[in-house]
Scaffold this active site. Structure first.
Site, PDB file in Angstrom:
ATOM      1  N   GLU A  12       1.014  -7.460 -11.009  1.00 27.70           N
ATOM      2  CA  GLU A  12      -0.007  -8.613 -10.936  1.00 27.70           C
ATOM      3  C   GLU A  12       0.173  -9.732 -10.095  1.00 27.70           C
ATOM      4  OE1 GLU A  12      -2.864  -7.977 -12.547  1.00 27.70           O
ATOM      5  OE2 GLU A  12      -1.998  -6.086 -13.566  1.00 27.70           O
ATOM      6  N   LYS A  37      -2.024   5.841  -2.709  1.00 29.49           N
ATOM      7  CA  LYS A  37      -1.639   5.335  -3.725  1.00 29.49           C
ATOM      8  C   LYS A  37      -0.968   6.570  -4.393  1.00 29.49           C
ATOM      9  CE  LYS A  37      -1.409   2.084  -7.167  1.00 29.49           C
ATOM     10  NZ  LYS A  37      -1.066   0.877  -6.825  1.00 29.49           N
ATOM     11  N   THR A  41      -1.631   4.045 -12.428  1.00 25.96           N
ATOM     12  CA  THR A  41      -1.459   4.015 -13.624  1.00 25.96           C
ATOM     13  C   THR A  41      -2.474   3.012 -14.382  1.00 25.96           C
ATOM     14  OG1 THR A  41       0.324   2.445 -13.823  1.00 25.96           O
ATOM     15  CG2 THR A  41       1.021   4.743 -13.537  1.00 25.96           C
ATOM     16  N   GLY A 110       2.630   0.709  -3.577  1.00 27.45           N
ATOM     17  CA  GLY A 110       3.293   1.226  -4.704  1.00 27.45           C
ATOM     18  C   GLY A 110       2.757   0.879  -5.974  1.00 27.45           C
ATOM     19  N   PRO A 200      -5.825 -16.365  -0.473  1.00 31.53           N
ATOM     20  CA  PRO A 200      -5.960 -17.433  -1.604  1.00 31.53           C
ATOM     21  C   PRO A 200      -6.361 -16.699  -3.019  1.00 31.53           C
ATOM     22  CG  PRO A 200      -7.636 -17.168  -0.135  1.00 31.53           C
ATOM     23  CD  PRO A 200      -6.589 -16.349   0.445  1.00 31.53           C
TER      24      PRO A 200
END
Length: 238
Positions: A12, A37, A41, A110, A200
């Site tokens: 995140e 990718k 998951t 990743g 941003p």
């Protein structure tokens, strides 16, 4: 032909949006782009994954996903819980090399951080980067705590003989606090690599046309952009 591995200091932190921005900037520079990718998951079969998000934001990007596991866990754990074979580094290497044969830029995104395990042997994204002899771009958080985890990731890269291409801040706040502003100078020292951009916060929610028009302004020339680290730091002084 260039292959770049994109990892984050954590989950995140904005890896997918940064990947999309890099892709958009490369497309604007008339380069062909593919995004790989290796392991997706936490996404159900019928849901849009990170590849679809990059394509939505950036435009006509070739996307390839090697495996998808429903649990929002490390790839090795998610594969085990799903009763399926994990992704191996050699699979990712072959896929990236194949895409590089007919694309100017291949971005390998990743899952989570650099050392999140792909399989029961303990393989990681670092192993993929090593097989590809590719530089690693590090996506980091803006604020307090980011220097330690950035330095740890950079140290792990150096220990494996891998090059950190630079750092991109994945979500630069609209109202940065003192720690974030100071980190503009401190992140390159922590990483031993240049600061190559700041995307941003909320950029992923922009309409795709606006995202594509703005992407080059978030990234340094090394990433086909126009962003200047010194100028940006000067503009953020409180």
């Amino acid at each position: 032909m260039t292959i770049t591995v994109v990892t984050g200091t954590n989950t995140e932190v904005g890896k997918t949006v940064v990947t999309a921005a890099i892709a958009a900037a490369a497309l604007a520079a008339s380069r062909t782009v593919a995004v790989l990718k290796p392991a997706q998951t936490g996404v159900a079969p019928e849901e849009a994954g990170d590849i679809a998000e990059v394509q939505r934001l950036a435009g006509p990007v070739t996307g390839r996903e090697l495996a998808r596991f429903p649990d929002p866990l490390a790839p090795a754990t998610a594969a085990r819980r799903a009763g399926r074979a994990p992704v191996r580094p050699r699979e990712a290497e072959r896929a990236a090399t194949g895409l590089a044969a007919d694309h100017d830029l291949v971005l390998v995104e990743g899952a989570g951080g650099l050392l999140v395990q792909f399989d029961e042997a303990g393989s990681t994204l670092a192993d993929v980067a090593g097989l590809l002899a590719a530089p690693v771009l590090l996506v980091a958080q803006a604020g307090l705590g980011t220097l330690n985890i950035t330095a740890l990731t950079a140290e792990a890269l150096r220990a494996r003989g891998l090059r950190c291409q630079g750092v991109v801040i994945g979500s630069w706040p609209a109202d940065p606090d003192l720690a974030a502003r100071c980190n503009l100078a401190d992140l390159p020292e922590a990483a031993g690599a240049p600061l190559l951009g700041a995307v941003p916060e909320g950029a992923g929610a922009l309409p795709p046309a606006d995202f594509r028009a703005a992407a080059r302004g978030w990234l340094a020339p090394e990433l086909n952009g126009t962003w200047d680290a010194a100028g940006f730091a000067s503009s953020q002084r409180g």
